[in-house]
Design a protein around this motif. Structure first.
Motif, short mmCIF file in Angstrom:
data_model
loop_
_atom_site.label_atom_id
_atom_site.label_comp_id
_atom_site.label_asym_id
_atom_site.label_seq_id
_atom_site.Cartn_x
_atom_site.Cartn_y
_atom_site.Cartn_z
N MET A 178 -5.01 -8.48 -1.60
CA MET A 178 -4.76 -7.22 -0.95
C MET A 178 -3.77 -6.41 -1.80
SD MET A 178 -5.29 -5.31 1.91
CE MET A 178 -6.06 -6.48 3.00
N ILE A 179 -4.01 -5.11 -1.87
CA ILE A 179 -3.13 -4.25 -2.66
C ILE A 179 -2.46 -3.19 -1.77
CG2 ILE A 179 -4.35 -4.61 -4.84
CD1 ILE A 179 -5.77 -1.91 -4.39
N VAL A 180 -1.43 -2.58 -2.29
CA VAL A 180 -0.64 -1.60 -1.55
C VAL A 180 -1.49 -0.45 -1.05
CG1 VAL A 180 1.26 0.06 -1.76
CG2 VAL A 180 1.50 -2.25 -2.72
N LYS A 181 -2.49 -0.06 -1.82
CA LYS A 181 -3.37 1.06 -1.43
C LYS A 181 -4.00 0.81 -0.06
CE LYS A 181 -6.89 4.12 -3.19
NZ LYS A 181 -7.61 4.53 -4.39
N ASN A 182 -4.33 -0.45 0.25
CA ASN A 182 -4.92 -0.77 1.54
C ASN A 182 -3.95 -0.47 2.69
OD1 ASN A 182 -6.13 -3.16 -0.45
ND2 ASN A 182 -7.62 -2.11 0.82
N ILE A 183 -2.68 -0.73 2.47
CA ILE A 183 -1.67 -0.43 3.50
C ILE A 183 -1.56 1.09 3.67
CG2 ILE A 183 0.79 -0.50 4.07
CD1 ILE A 183 0.91 -3.26 2.79
N LEU A 184 -1.50 1.81 2.56
CA LEU A 184 -1.38 3.27 2.64
C LEU A 184 -2.57 3.91 3.34
CD1 LEU A 184 0.13 4.27 -0.83
CD2 LEU A 184 1.30 3.97 1.35
N VAL B 193 0.20 -6.87 -2.41
CA VAL B 193 1.08 -6.91 -1.24
C VAL B 193 1.97 -8.15 -1.32
CG1 VAL B 193 1.14 -7.09 1.29
CG2 VAL B 193 -0.51 -5.58 0.18
N GLU B 194 1.44 -9.25 -1.83
CA GLU B 194 2.23 -10.47 -1.95
C GLU B 194 3.40 -10.26 -2.92
OE1 GLU B 194 -1.15 -10.39 -2.34
OE2 GLU B 194 -1.67 -11.27 -0.41
N GLY B 195 3.14 -9.61 -4.03
CA GLY B 195 4.19 -9.31 -5.00
C GLY B 195 5.23 -8.36 -4.42
N LEU C 16 5.25 10.76 -6.13
CA LEU C 16 5.35 10.06 -4.85
C LEU C 16 4.05 10.22 -4.08
CD1 LEU C 16 7.22 8.60 -2.77
CD2 LEU C 16 7.83 10.89 -1.95
N VAL C 17 3.44 9.09 -3.69
CA VAL C 17 2.18 9.15 -2.95
C VAL C 17 2.28 8.46 -1.58
CG1 VAL C 17 0.73 9.36 -5.00
CG2 VAL C 17 1.22 7.08 -4.08
N GLY C 18 3.38 7.75 -1.34
CA GLY C 18 3.53 7.07 -0.06
C GLY C 18 4.82 6.27 -0.03
N ILE C 19 5.03 5.61 1.07
CA ILE C 19 6.17 4.70 1.22
C ILE C 19 5.70 3.53 2.08
CG2 ILE C 19 7.14 5.88 3.22
CD1 ILE C 19 9.95 5.19 1.98
N VAL C 20 6.16 2.35 1.73
CA VAL C 20 5.78 1.14 2.45
C VAL C 20 7.06 0.49 2.97
CG1 VAL C 20 4.66 -1.11 2.26
CG2 VAL C 20 3.77 0.82 0.97
N SER C 21 7.03 0.12 4.24
CA SER C 21 8.18 -0.58 4.83
C SER C 21 7.85 -2.07 4.94
CB SER C 21 8.49 -0.02 6.22
OG SER C 21 7.51 -0.42 7.15
N VAL D 74 4.53 -6.84 6.78
CA VAL D 74 4.38 -7.93 7.74
C VAL D 74 3.14 -7.71 8.62
CG1 VAL D 74 5.43 -9.02 9.77
CG2 VAL D 74 6.81 -8.56 7.74
N LYS D 75 2.95 -6.47 9.10
CA LYS D 75 1.78 -6.16 9.92
C LYS D 75 0.49 -6.47 9.15
CE LYS D 75 -0.61 -2.38 12.17
NZ LYS D 75 -0.85 -0.95 12.13
N ASN D 76 0.46 -6.08 7.89
CA ASN D 76 -0.70 -6.35 7.05
C ASN D 76 -0.95 -7.84 6.93
OD1 ASN D 76 -1.52 -7.03 3.97
ND2 ASN D 76 -2.66 -5.27 4.75
N ARG D 77 0.11 -8.60 6.72
CA ARG D 77 -0.03 -10.06 6.56
C ARG D 77 -0.51 -10.71 7.85
NH1 ARG D 77 -2.23 -13.67 4.33
NH2 ARG D 77 -1.21 -15.70 4.23
#
Length: 142
Positions: A1-7, A89-91, A112-117, A122-125
């Motif tokens: 899973m990559i950050v783009k999926n969360i965004l 996402v793991e990294g 800047l294209v987004g921000i991840v908390s 955790v929600k993604n995991r």
């Protein structure tokens, strides 16, 4: 899973503020938006800092109520750690845990294209684990 999926599962807007804004304005913004950090953008729309709840607490502890009149640029964290949409996402989880920060701006080609908390991570995991468990249950039933 990559950050783009969360965004892709989040609203697209990233809350930002100018470095010249005072801390009171930043606190109001955080409260209104119900968020824990705001990205500070310079004149060229590049990230120059990030202001988190921890930064605010530290400023109040050091300066008392007068901290609220200081510009955000005097209180923000300047060494901003960022990631890209293609990071795993793991990294990201490991970097956030090691660095002890809860928000990470996402940049692509310096913008800047987004921000991840950490909550997003955790929600993604949790969703991944639930999906894997459902697949295992379906496999066992066959």
């Amino acid at each position: 899973m990559i950050v783009k999926n969360i965004l892709n599962n989040k609203r697209g807007n990233v809350v930002t503020i100018k470095p010249t804004a005072d801390l009171t304005a930043a606190v109001k913004l955080l409260a209104e938006q119900r968020i824990g950090a705001v990205v500070i953008l310079g004149a060229d729309h590049r990230i120059v800092g990030i202001l988190s709840e921890r930064d605010i607490v530290r400023a109040l502890a050091e300066h008392g109520p007068t901290a609220l009149n200081k510009p955000v640029s005097q209180v923000m964290t300047r060494d901003v750690k960022t990631c890209t949409e293609d990071d795993s996402v793991e990294g990201l989880m490991g970097r956030m845990t090691t660095g002890k920060f809860r928000h990470m701006p996402v940049v692509q080609q310096g913008k800047l294209v987004g921000i991840v908390s950490i909550g997003d991570v955790v929600k993604n995991r949790v969703e991944e684990v639930e999906h894997e468990a459902a697949e295992l249950r379906d496999y066992i039933r066959q």
